[in-house]
Design an enzyme around this catalytic site. Structure first.
Site, PDB file in Angstrom:
ATOM      1  N   LYS A 217       0.818  -1.205   0.000  1.00 53.59           N
ATOM      2  CA  LYS A 217       0.000   0.000   0.000  1.00 53.59           C
ATOM      3  C   LYS A 217       0.858   1.263   0.000  1.00 53.59           C
ATOM      4  O   LYS A 217       0.690   2.152  -0.836  1.00 53.59           O
ATOM      5  CB  LYS A 217      -0.933  -0.002   1.212  1.00 53.59           C
ATOM      6  CG  LYS A 217      -2.005  -1.091   1.223  1.00 53.59           C
ATOM      7  CD  LYS A 217      -2.924  -0.901   2.421  1.00 53.59           C
ATOM      8  CE  LYS A 217      -3.984  -2.002   2.495  1.00 53.59           C
ATOM      9  NZ  LYS A 217      -3.382  -3.290   2.917  1.00 53.59           N
ATOM     10  N   ASP A 237       9.398  -6.520  -5.270  1.00 48.05           N
ATOM     11  CA  ASP A 237       8.489  -7.202  -4.357  1.00 48.05           C
ATOM     12  C   ASP A 237       8.129  -8.509  -5.039  1.00 48.05           C
ATOM     13  O   ASP A 237       7.345  -8.520  -5.982  1.00 48.05           O
ATOM     14  CB  ASP A 237       7.230  -6.369  -4.096  1.00 48.05           C
ATOM     15  CG  ASP A 237       6.363  -6.960  -2.988  1.00 48.05           C
ATOM     16  OD1 ASP A 237       6.338  -8.209  -2.874  1.00 48.05           O
ATOM     17  OD2 ASP A 237       5.727  -6.197  -2.252  1.00 48.05           O
ATOM     18  N   VAL A 296      11.064   4.582   5.892  1.00 46.02           N
ATOM     19  CA  VAL A 296       9.901   4.893   6.732  1.00 46.02           C
ATOM     20  C   VAL A 296       9.144   3.606   7.043  1.00 46.02           C
ATOM     21  O   VAL A 296       7.975   3.648   7.411  1.00 46.02           O
ATOM     22  CB  VAL A 296       8.958   5.915   6.052  1.00 46.02           C
ATOM     23  CG1 VAL A 296       9.648   7.247   5.858  1.00 46.02           C
ATOM     24  CG2 VAL A 296       8.433   5.382   4.728  1.00 46.02           C
ATOM     25  N   ALA A 297       9.811   2.457   6.903  1.00 44.47           N
ATOM     26  CA  ALA A 297       9.155   1.158   7.090  1.00 44.47           C
ATOM     27  C   ALA A 297       9.381   0.648   8.509  1.00 44.47           C
ATOM     28  O   ALA A 297       8.629   0.971   9.430  1.00 44.47           O
ATOM     29  CB  ALA A 297       9.666   0.165   6.049  1.00 44.47           C
ATOM     30  N   ARG A 298      10.416  -0.137   8.693  1.00 45.02           N
ATOM     31  CA  ARG A 298      10.772  -0.682   9.997  1.00 45.02           C
ATOM     32  C   ARG A 298      12.283  -0.569  10.171  1.00 45.02           C
ATOM     33  O   ARG A 298      13.048  -0.909   9.267  1.00 45.02           O
ATOM     34  CB  ARG A 298      10.358  -2.161  10.110  1.00 45.02           C
ATOM     35  CG  ARG A 298       8.845  -2.383  10.143  1.00 45.02           C
ATOM     36  CD  ARG A 298       8.246  -1.892  11.446  1.00 45.02           C
ATOM     37  NE  ARG A 298       6.827  -2.173  11.559  1.00 45.02           N
ATOM     38  CZ  ARG A 298       5.862  -1.346  11.208  1.00 45.02           C
ATOM     39  NH1 ARG A 298       6.165  -0.164  10.688  1.00 45.02           N
ATOM     40  NH2 ARG A 298       4.592  -1.667  11.370  1.00 45.02           N
ATOM     41  N   ASP A 322      13.195   7.549   9.382  1.00 40.27           N
ATOM     42  CA  ASP A 322      12.087   7.843  10.293  1.00 40.27           C
ATOM     43  C   ASP A 322      11.928   6.759  11.342  1.00 40.27           C
ATOM     44  O   ASP A 322      11.199   6.942  12.317  1.00 40.27           O
ATOM     45  CB  ASP A 322      10.780   7.979   9.500  1.00 40.27           C
ATOM     46  CG  ASP A 322       9.602   8.403  10.362  1.00 40.27           C
ATOM     47  OD1 ASP A 322       9.750   9.395  11.119  1.00 40.27           O
ATOM     48  OD2 ASP A 322       8.542   7.757  10.290  1.00 40.27           O
ATOM     49  N   GLU A 327      13.869   2.266  19.422  1.00 41.31           N
ATOM     50  CA  GLU A 327      13.169   3.544  19.458  1.00 41.31           C
ATOM     51  C   GLU A 327      12.757   3.908  20.876  1.00 41.31           C
ATOM     52  O   GLU A 327      12.110   3.097  21.547  1.00 41.31           O
ATOM     53  CB  GLU A 327      11.944   3.502  18.535  1.00 41.31           C
ATOM     54  CG  GLU A 327      12.322   3.362  17.073  1.00 41.31           C
ATOM     55  CD  GLU A 327      11.132   3.494  16.128  1.00 41.31           C
ATOM     56  OE1 GLU A 327       9.987   3.638  16.605  1.00 41.31           O
ATOM     57  OE2 GLU A 327      11.347   3.455  14.909  1.00 41.31           O
ATOM     58  N   HIS A 346       9.884   8.849  14.051  1.00 44.76           N
ATOM     59  CA  HIS A 346       8.774   7.968  13.683  1.00 44.76           C
ATOM     60  C   HIS A 346       7.491   8.780  13.475  1.00 44.76           C
ATOM     61  O   HIS A 346       6.471   8.553  14.136  1.00 44.76           O
ATOM     62  CB  HIS A 346       8.562   6.895  14.734  1.00 44.76           C
ATOM     63  CG  HIS A 346       7.928   5.645  14.184  1.00 44.76           C
ATOM     64  ND1 HIS A 346       8.212   4.395  14.654  1.00 44.76           N
ATOM     65  CD2 HIS A 346       7.016   5.464  13.189  1.00 44.76           C
ATOM     66  CE1 HIS A 346       7.499   3.492  13.979  1.00 44.76           C
ATOM     67  NE2 HIS A 346       6.765   4.127  13.080  1.00 44.76           N
ATOM     68  N   LEU A 347       7.560   9.670  12.487  1.00 44.01           N
ATOM     69  CA  LEU A 347       6.433  10.574  12.209  1.00 44.01           C
ATOM     70  C   LEU A 347       5.608  10.141  11.005  1.00 44.01           C
ATOM     71  O   LEU A 347       4.732  10.894  10.562  1.00 44.01           O
ATOM     72  CB  LEU A 347       6.963  11.999  11.965  1.00 44.01           C
ATOM     73  CG  LEU A 347       7.683  12.684  13.132  1.00 44.01           C
ATOM     74  CD1 LEU A 347       8.160  14.067  12.703  1.00 44.01           C
ATOM     75  CD2 LEU A 347       6.783  12.783  14.350  1.00 44.01           C
ATOM     76  N   GLY A 348       5.855   8.953  10.471  1.00 41.49           N
ATOM     77  CA  GLY A 348       5.189   8.535   9.245  1.00 41.49           C
ATOM     78  C   GLY A 348       3.689   8.686   9.265  1.00 41.49           C
ATOM     79  O   GLY A 348       3.075   9.096   8.277  1.00 41.49           O
ATOM     80  N   ALA A 349       3.064   8.375  10.397  1.00 46.53           N
ATOM     81  CA  ALA A 349       1.597   8.439  10.481  1.00 46.53           C
ATOM     82  C   ALA A 349       1.108   9.702  11.168  1.00 46.53           C
ATOM     83  O   ALA A 349      -0.085   9.850  11.421  1.00 46.53           O
ATOM     84  CB  ALA A 349       1.073   7.225  11.231  1.00 46.53           C
TER      85      ALA A 349
END
Length: 610
Positions: A217, A237, A296-298, A322, A327, A346-349
């Protein structure tokens, strides 16, 4: 006997799905053999959600009778979500509760909504004394919820996995542009009283190649935005459909091709055992010198010490991060303080819109569950009756392991689109419930290659989201059934295989298994019959059927101190093609695998984790 009848008895504690929830069974023409009939049980594309369980139904009944359920919210939730909850239930917002205070309150509520700070432990479920029916996690991760304890308590756990997609993609693009133009460094320099225009000359994005590593996504949304910036976009992928990528002008390529040709690499892959520290010294060495990395994943997909070395030697020109392995990262982290690294906490969301979207998504899921509906975002299974579990438990294990085995044989390319599950059984289709088995095959196929939690609750939803078409068939055997199922076969159509011996005459990857003395066994690989226990690890070798091959491979394993716990050989005919299946306790190192591959007459081999 009517051949077109609906499957029943998914779980003894679960009501029948509503009319139209699933496609009707369709009869397929019988085979020529008089000993069995082949029945098409189900073809699944879009499956409506059945009801959850009587426990949730009791809450719904209480609400219908005028008694409103109570929802406890322990962390701040968007106003729109709270408003939705209040229209249906009594809402108690109590923030920053201690563990003791939470345990005291939880026995008075029907649902609990948390974010990441509240830990919903086994003790919390025990303190609820059976009243707590739903835990809603406002976000994706559920590390703070004890899923096993929730399932044992008959409590459904739901999350909000989709509302953050655009926010995460936008943050990746923000980091991409900020990194390319040294925005963070130039900002800090100017605020320190310096004017260093020549020091912070950036690079253009137009015409550059960006590799999207993980085309789910978020990855696909980043690809769309990168195309709008005039970038050439490739992606890796192995399980993404080629047509979905091509629809937005993206080429799917191999992992090595992606990292070796890209100017920018953006990470969007899940953290699984196979992706942990996948970006390490070896992979950085394959990259174009001066590559730029965005994550920005893990944090765990990157070996941070290896990244630091790559930054210092110039292999990686810049990185924008990110997420981190730990963390928050240590205050003295050399990576965080590196002059060529841009970081965010960790501001992705973290956008207003995403937070409101999460609040609405989790509120809708919690309300649906309290009404007795099955939330599409459920991440744990409802309680299964002892009778069903006792009969199907060994087949549940077999189904998951066959799915896990089949997906490891896929080489990637076109992605998995069609899965066929064939059950052979003497039971009448009305008396053979295969839904839990179908869910476990889906679990085995999806979980090794994603961060999704798959179980009987959400298996059909996960399959639908990933574009998997699941077809179930039954081969109806003659005679009285001594066991519910004789064998389960999993077929993956229109995929490339990393092990040609697993391909059937039709070109499908095909594996089959049976339960023997309560233990799952692999009995068929492609056209080859074998008989091995599905435990530990498995090494498959295709070879010319001739004396000495078994001994040579066994000697290599013994020399490398790898213990063999079982072995089986299946062949087409004497002196022709054969497959050797070897169970080993430990994972062989690269040298052992290299020696096996160099063994004369061994045509191919593959190592599989079970």
């Amino acid at each position: 006997m009517a051949l077109a009848t609906p499957l029943r008895h998914l779980l003894a504690a679960q009501p029948e799905p509503a009319t139209g929830a699933a496609p009707s069974l369709q009869a397929q023409p019988a085979r020529a053999s008089p000993h069995h009939r082949r029945l098409l049980l189900r073809s699944i594309r879009h499956v409506a959600a059945p009801s959850v369980c009587p426990a949730s139904a009791r809450v719904a009944a209480r609400a219908a009778g005028g008694g409103r359920p109570t929802v406890l919210v322990t962390e701040k939730l968007g106003a729109a979500g709270l408003e939705l909850l209040r229209a249906f239930a009594n809402v108690d917002c109590a923030y920053e509760l201690t563990a003791e205070e939470l345990r005291a309150k939880v026995s008075l509520v029907d649902a609990l909504v948390v974010r990441s700070a509240t830990r919903v432990t086994r003790e919390v479920f025990e303190a609820a004394r059976g009243r707590l029916r739903v835990v809603g996690r406002a976000g994706v991760g559920i590390d703070n919820v004890d899923l096993q304890a929730a399932t044992e308590a008959g409590c459904l756990v739901v999350n909000a996995p989709t509302a953050n997609t655009v926010a995460a993609a936008e943050h990746a693009v923000a980091l991409l542009a900020a990194m390319a133009r040294n925005v963070a460094q130039a900002d800090a320099s100017l605020k320190a009283g310096k004017w260093q225009r020549s020091k912070y000359v950036g690079v253009s994005l137009v015409g550059k190649t960006i590799a999207i590593m993980g085309f789910g996504k978020v990855g696909s949304e980043v690809a769309r935005r990168a195309k709008g910036l005039g970038m050439d976009v490739i992606a890796h992928d192995p399980y993404a459909p080629v047509d979905r990528a091509r629809a937005i002008g993206v080429d799917l390529v191999s992992f090595d091709d992606a990292i070796s040709t890209a100017d920018f690499i953006s990470l969007h892959m899940p953290l699984t055992p196979s992706t942990t520290k996948i970006f390490n010294d070896e992979t950085f060495a394959k990259m174009t010198k001066g590559v730029r990395l965005i994550n920005v994943a893990r944090g765990g997909v990157v070996d941070e010490e290896a990244l630091l070395r790559a930054l210092d030697n110039g292999t990686v020109a810049q990185a924008a991060l990110d997420v981190f392995f730990e963390e928050p990262p240590p205050k003295d982290s050399k990576l965080v303080h590196h002059e060529n690294v841009t970081v965010t906490p960790h501001l992705g969301a973290s956008t207003t819109e995403a937070q409101e979207g999460v609040a609405l998504e989790i509120a809708e899921a919690v309300i649906g569950a309290l009404k007795g509906e099955l939330a599409a975002t459920a991440v744990n299974a409802p309680m299964v009756s002892a009778e069903v579990l006792a009969e199907l438990s060994p087949y549940v294990v077999l189904a998951e392991k066959l799915g896990r085995l089949a997906v490891q044989l896929v080489a990637g390319g076109s992605g998995i689109k069609a899965v066929k599950i064939v059950y052979s059984s003497a039971r009448d289709p009305d008396d053979l419930d295969t839904r839990i088995l179908r869910g476990m095959v889906t679990k085995g196929i999806v979980e090794p290659i994603s961060s999704a939690f798959v179980n009987i609750v959400n298996a059909d939803y996960v399959a639908k989201q990933r574009g998997l078409r699941i077809i179930e068939e039954q081969i109806l055997l003659d005679g009285s059934p001594e066991a519910p199922i004789n064998s389960i076969q999993v077929q993956l159509a229109n995929v490339e295989s990393k092990f040609a011996g697993a391909l059937s005459d039709d070109g499908d990857i095909r594996v089959e298994g049976k339960v023997k003395d309560g233990t799952p066994h692999l009995t068929l690989v492609g056209p080859f019959s074998v008989d091995v226990s599905l435990e530990g690890n498995l090494l498959l070798c295709r070879q010319v059927d001739q004396p000495g091959i078994i001994g040579k491979v066994g000697l290599i394993l013994g020399t490398m101190n790898l213990n063999v716990n079982f072995m089986s050989v299946g062949r087409i005919a004497p002196g022709k093609q054969a497959i050797m299946a070897i169970g080993i306790d430990e994972e062989p190192d690269k040298e052992a695998l290299k020696l096996i591959g160099e063994t004369p007459s061994v045509q191919e081999f593959v190592f599989l984790k079970l």
